[in-house]
Scaffold this motif. Structure first.
Motif, PDB file in Angstrom:
ATOM      1  N   PRO A 242       0.807  -1.224   0.000  1.00 12.69           N
ATOM      2  CA  PRO A 242       0.000   0.000   0.000  1.00 12.69           C
ATOM      3  C   PRO A 242       0.839   1.272   0.000  1.00 12.69           C
ATOM      4  N   VAL A 243       1.942   1.250   0.769  1.00 17.68           N
ATOM      5  CA  VAL A 243       2.835   2.413   0.847  1.00 17.68           C
ATOM      6  C   VAL A 243       4.273   1.917   0.845  1.00 17.68           C
ATOM      7  N   LYS A 244       5.094   2.452  -0.050  1.00 19.30           N
ATOM      8  CA  LYS A 244       6.527   2.146  -0.005  1.00 19.30           C
ATOM      9  C   LYS A 244       7.285   3.325  -0.587  1.00 19.30           C
ATOM     10  N   GLY A 245       8.567   3.428  -0.246  1.00 17.47           N
ATOM     11  CA  GLY A 245       9.330   4.564  -0.748  1.00 17.47           C
ATOM     12  C   GLY A 245      10.809   4.416  -0.484  1.00 17.47           C
ATOM     13  N   VAL A 246      11.546   5.371  -1.011  1.00 19.34           N
ATOM     14  CA  VAL A 246      12.984   5.474  -0.755  1.00 19.34           C
ATOM     15  C   VAL A 246      13.271   6.902  -0.322  1.00 19.34           C
ATOM     16  N   ARG A 247      14.304   7.070   0.498  1.00 19.63           N
ATOM     17  CA  ARG A 247      14.608   8.406   1.009  1.00 19.63           C
ATOM     18  C   ARG A 247      16.103   8.588   1.183  1.00 19.63           C
TER      19      ARG A 247
END
Length: 265
Positions: A242-247
């Motif tokens: 549902p929610v994923k990311g890179v930072r």
């Protein structure tokens, strides 16, 4: 059922995040068993929308200004009814692609030996439900023991996990039995089980030529019904998250997620 869903995800960081990309699969489709009446996603900045290769609604936003907290909210209303069969459209990913294992689903020899007598001989509902019962019987539902990166092999070794782990083990065994299978992320409405509001299960291909998929909830060892709301499908958790990311930056991360589902008159 007429259900109102609210899903809030909040991130807090030790130091400012300098740059990040977030990818959301937080919009349920109107499909067999569910009709989305209204749905809204709120993000810190405007997101761009697209349809991914699995047909999921996907939103992406990039933050280039420093921040130490971030909130993502999704809410809306969905009408559901009992349905457990889904038919691919012409643009769907080939079922044969979903015979491939992933890092999260790759089975071990020990896993295959343990389930040898429960493995499906064919892709009938009866055979696959028998396997689901075997997985559910072995892997004790135990929140907090695993996380999003836990593999099927690790959960099997611990004999514990949550719905995501049940799904990964089931995917591993179906694919090893030459049955195409895909991961489903979604929601589950049960007033007595609020910890299952965020849920996961699998589809297995019950007719490859016609592109027909049957949905099985391993945690409950049953076909899905009006309590289930589909969000996205993929090869495993990572491709349907549902929610994923890179930072870049941020140091330590604290994540809190809250999902509420209420039945409307």
């Amino acid at each position: 059922m007429h259900l109102k869903i609210r899903h809030r995800t909040e991130y807090r960081y030790e130091t400012p995040v300098r740059y990040s990309i977030q990818e959301l699969r937080l919009t349920p489709p109107s499909t067999a068993g569910q009709h989305v009446d209204k749905w809204k996603i709120s993000t810190p900045i405007k997101a761009s929308s697209s349809i991914d290769s699995f047909g999921n609604y996907c939103s992406v936003f990039v933050q280039e200004s420093p921040y130490t907290s971030m909130m993502i909210e999704a809410e809306g209303e969905v009408h559901t009814h009992d349905a457990f069969e889904f038919v691919d459209d012409a643009k769907a990913v080939s079922p044969y692609y979903l015979l491939q294992q992933t890092n999260l689903t790759e089975p071990t020899d020990e896993m295959m030996d343990y389930f040898a007598y429960s493995l499906p001989k064919n892709n009938s509902v009866e055979q696959v439900l028998k396997l689901a019962e075997a997985v559910q019987g072995l892997i004790v539902y135990s929140p907090g023991q695993t996380n999003f990166a836990t593999t099927a092999a690790q959960s099997f070794a611990m004999k514990s996990g949550v719905c995501q782990d049940h799904a990964h083990i089931m995917l591993a065994l179906c694919r090893a039995s030459n049955i195409p299978a895909r991961y489903v992320s979604g929601y589950f409405f049960a007033e007595e089980s609020p910890n299952l509001a965020s849920h996961a299960w699998i589809d297995f291909c019950s007719d490859i030529k016609k592109g027909i998929w049957t949905s099985v909830d391993i945690t409950h060892a049953c076909l899905i019904d009006a309590r289930h709301i589909r969000l996205a499908i993929g090869r495993d958790y990572y491709s349907a998250a549902p929610v994923k990311g890179v930072r870049s930056g941020g140091g330590g991360e604290e994540l809190s997620a809250n999902i509420s589902i209420a039945q409307l008159p």
